[in-house]
Write an enzyme that holds these catalytic residues in place. Structure first.
Site, PDB file in Angstrom:
ATOM      1  CG  HIS A   1      43.162  51.062  37.607  1.00  0.00           C
ATOM      2  ND1 HIS A   1      44.628  50.705  37.885  1.00  0.00           N
ATOM      3  CD2 HIS A   1      42.605  49.688  37.289  1.00  0.00           C
ATOM      4  CE1 HIS A   1      44.653  49.364  37.760  1.00  0.00           C
ATOM      5  NE2 HIS A   1      43.400  48.797  37.499  1.00  0.00           N
TER       6      HIS A   1
ATOM      7  NE  ARG B   1      45.511  47.634  34.444  1.00  0.00           N
ATOM      8  CZ  ARG B   1      46.576  47.803  35.116  1.00  0.00           C
ATOM      9  NH1 ARG B   1      47.586  48.873  34.714  1.00  0.00           N
ATOM     10  NH2 ARG B   1      46.765  47.367  36.249  1.00  0.00           N
TER      11      ARG B   1
ATOM     12  CD1 TRP C   1      43.691  37.393  31.284  1.00  0.00           C
ATOM     13  CD2 TRP C   1      44.394  39.410  30.325  1.00  0.00           C
ATOM     14  NE1 TRP C   1      44.148  38.192  32.225  1.00  0.00           N
ATOM     15  CE2 TRP C   1      44.501  39.515  31.641  1.00  0.00           C
ATOM     16  CE3 TRP C   1      44.517  40.565  29.445  1.00  0.00           C
ATOM     17  CZ2 TRP C   1      44.976  40.500  32.439  1.00  0.00           C
ATOM     18  CZ3 TRP C   1      44.833  41.582  30.091  1.00  0.00           C
ATOM     19  CH2 TRP C   1      45.137  41.638  31.774  1.00  0.00           C
TER      20      TRP C   1
HETATM   21 FE1  DDH Z   1      42.661  44.333  34.735  1.00  0.00          FE
HETATM   22  N1  DDH Z   1      44.679  44.159  34.831  1.00  0.00           N
HETATM   23  N2  DDH Z   1      42.283  43.437  36.696  1.00  0.00           N
HETATM   24  N3  DDH Z   1      40.649  44.730  34.651  1.00  0.00           N
HETATM   25  N4  DDH Z   1      42.926  45.386  33.036  1.00  0.00           N
HETATM   26  C1  DDH Z   1      45.477  44.457  33.956  1.00  0.00           C
HETATM   27  C2  DDH Z   1      45.182  45.015  32.817  1.00  0.00           C
HETATM   28  C3  DDH Z   1      44.089  45.258  32.182  1.00  0.00           C
HETATM   29  C4  DDH Z   1      43.101  43.178  37.601  1.00  0.00           C
HETATM   30  C5  DDH Z   1      44.518  43.083  37.140  1.00  0.00           C
HETATM   31  C6  DDH Z   1      45.270  43.727  36.155  1.00  0.00           C
HETATM   32  C7  DDH Z   1      39.664  44.403  35.790  1.00  0.00           C
HETATM   33  C8  DDH Z   1      39.755  43.714  36.843  1.00  0.00           C
HETATM   34  C9  DDH Z   1      41.178  43.359  37.416  1.00  0.00           C
HETATM   35  C10 DDH Z   1      41.748  45.970  32.448  1.00  0.00           C
HETATM   36  C11 DDH Z   1      40.608  46.004  32.643  1.00  0.00           C
HETATM   37  C12 DDH Z   1      40.096  45.500  33.822  1.00  0.00           C
HETATM   38  C13 DDH Z   1      46.900  44.047  34.543  1.00  0.00           C
HETATM   39  C14 DDH Z   1      47.915  44.303  33.707  1.00  0.00           C
HETATM   40  C15 DDH Z   1      46.560  43.480  35.759  1.00  0.00           C
HETATM   41  C16 DDH Z   1      47.824  42.953  36.626  1.00  0.00           C
HETATM   42  C17 DDH Z   1      48.684  45.717  33.686  1.00  0.00           C
HETATM   43  C18 DDH Z   1      49.825  45.753  33.003  1.00  0.00           C
HETATM   44  O1  DDH Z   1      50.725  45.279  33.346  1.00  0.00           O
HETATM   45  O2  DDH Z   1      49.934  46.674  31.971  1.00  0.00           O
HETATM   46  C19 DDH Z   1      42.704  42.340  38.666  1.00  0.00           C
HETATM   47  C20 DDH Z   1      43.495  41.801  39.791  1.00  0.00           C
HETATM   48  C21 DDH Z   1      41.342  42.500  38.627  1.00  0.00           C
HETATM   49  C22 DDH Z   1      40.355  42.045  39.426  1.00  0.00           C
HETATM   50  O3  DDH Z   1      38.996  41.952  39.221  1.00  0.00           O
HETATM   51  C23 DDH Z   1      40.433  41.323  40.237  1.00  0.00           C
HETATM   52  C24 DDH Z   1      38.329  45.260  35.293  1.00  0.00           C
HETATM   53  C25 DDH Z   1      37.052  45.149  36.332  1.00  0.00           C
HETATM   54  C26 DDH Z   1      38.530  45.881  34.175  1.00  0.00           C
HETATM   55  C27 DDH Z   1      37.533  46.584  33.530  1.00  0.00           C
HETATM   56  O4  DDH Z   1      37.967  47.479  32.641  1.00  0.00           O
HETATM   57  C28 DDH Z   1      36.263  46.983  33.916  1.00  0.00           C
HETATM   58  C29 DDH Z   1      42.325  46.288  30.977  1.00  0.00           C
HETATM   59  C30 DDH Z   1      41.555  46.858  29.634  1.00  0.00           C
HETATM   60  C31 DDH Z   1      43.690  45.782  30.868  1.00  0.00           C
HETATM   61  C32 DDH Z   1      44.650  45.670  29.770  1.00  0.00           C
HETATM   62  C33 DDH Z   1      45.637  47.296  29.825  1.00  0.00           C
HETATM   63  C34 DDH Z   1      46.572  47.451  28.786  1.00  0.00           C
HETATM   64  O5  DDH Z   1      47.421  48.121  28.893  1.00  0.00           O
HETATM   65  O6  DDH Z   1      46.647  46.538  27.697  1.00  0.00           O
END
Ligand code: DDH
Length: 288
Positions: free
Chosen positions: A48, A44, A187
């Site tokens: 970001h 993540r 998920w």
């Molecule tokens: Fe995400 N993400 N993401 N995400 N994401 C969250 C957690 C993780 C969105 C929202 C959230 C991507 C796209 C989107 C990962 C990877 C990627 C969380 C929860 C939210 C909310 C955070 C928390 O509470 O800790 C949304 C909206 C989108 C979107 O595309 C519309 C993408 C593209 C990626 C990537 O890696 C390419 C991962 C991994 C997590 C889990 C993190 C954790 O600590 O566990």
């Protein structure tokens, strides 16, 4: 008498491999954390750090590692990522020659690969920037919104519908934390293994709105232990997104291939080509 020549350390692929190996150890040293792995939160961080890119202005992206600075570290979407940055700070102490942008993106690559995902082509060359390089808040997706918002955000980075869906498959990993995003739960049933289960579950389970005090999210009707964000569910509702999501649910190999290529590109957004030390990205982890 021999003249003393000051030599600048030029790291080789083998040096970056040592960093990769250390990150892999850090990922696994997480017996008391979440599902037993720091992989998801590191992935993540890499996302970001890169996903702030704007193709029209050429600003944002992983080049300057601007999440080190307060304005961006405090952006709502980055809540909780101090955990990942803190872990990488320790690695940075040991390998002080690596830039933060290279370190964070390499951590994303390592996370995907060590959690049994595809090989992600990667190369170093990012440099550390300044607080003036910080991008405005609001460049990352908002989970409460619909298809037009998702397209606005990802088209701005230069991605198409197919790539949006492939990248979203990263939600096979990790979980939501109430104290970070307000959402709750994983998920998939295997949040530390990279699979196409996110897509399979989207279509194979019945998803219902969860009744609770938190933000609107869905839960699987059968076990009520899994979750989907409104933006995740949109991938089954929008015609164009749905086509790709179905294809990935049916074909893990296709998902792996498309994720690897889109994610590799995501990590390079905003990095001037001349900064890269290699003409072609490398595959890390082969000689671990
Ligand atoms: Fe995400 N993400 N993401 N995400 N994401 C969250 C957690 C993780 C969105 C929202 C959230 C991507 C796209 C989107 C990962 C990877 C990627 C969380 C929860 C939210 C909310 C955070 C928390 O509470 O800790 C949304 C909206 C989108 C979107 O595309 C519309 C993408 C593209 C990626 C990537 O890696 C390419 C991962 C991994 C997590 C889990 C993190 C954790 O600590 O566990």
């Amino acid at each position: 008498q021999t003249a003393k020549v000051a030599t600048k350390f030029t790291p080789t692929k083998a040096d970056y491999q040592k960093v990769y190996n250390r990150i892999a150890e850090v990922i696994d040293d997480a017996s008391d954390y979440d599902d037993g792995s720091y992989g998801p939160v590191l992935l993540r961080l890499a996302w970001h750090a890169s996903g702030t890119y704007d193709k029209n202005t050429g600003t944002g992206g992983s080049n300057y590692a601007t999440m080190r600075f307060e304005p961006e570290a405090l952006h709502g979407a980055n809540a909780g990522l101090h955990v990942a940055r803190g872990l990488m700070e320790k690695v940075k102490k040991e390998f002080d020659w690596i830039s933060y942008g290279d370190l964070w993106t390499l951590a994303g690559v390592c996370a995907v690969q060590e959690m049994a995902g595809p090989k992600i082509p990667w190369r170093p060359g990012r440099i550390d920037g300044f607080v003036t390089h910080v991008t405005p808040d609001g460049r990352l997706p908002d989970a409460t919104q619909g298809a037009p918002h998702i397209r606005d955000i990802f088209y701005r980075m230069g991605f198409n519908d197919q790539e949006i869906v492939a990248l979203s498959g990263a939600h096979a990993l990790g979980r939501c934390h109430v104290d970070r995003s307000g959402f709750q739960g994983p998920w998939t049933f295997s949040p530390t293994t990279f699979t196409n289960d996110y897509f399979k579950l989207l279509f194979n389970e019945k998803w219902v709105w969860r009744s609770w005090n938190g933000p609107k999210q869905l839960e699987d009707k059968k076990t009520r232990s899994l979750m989907m964000l409104p933006t995740d569910y949109v991938l089954t509702q929008d015609k164009s997104f749905q086509k790709y999501a179905k294809a990935y649910a049916e074909d893990n190999e296709l998902f792996f291939k498309d994720f690897a290529s889109a994610f590799s590109r995501l990590l390079e957004l905003g990095v001037p080509t001349q900064q890269f030390v290699a003409a072609e990205p490398w595959i890390m982890g082969d000689e671990a």
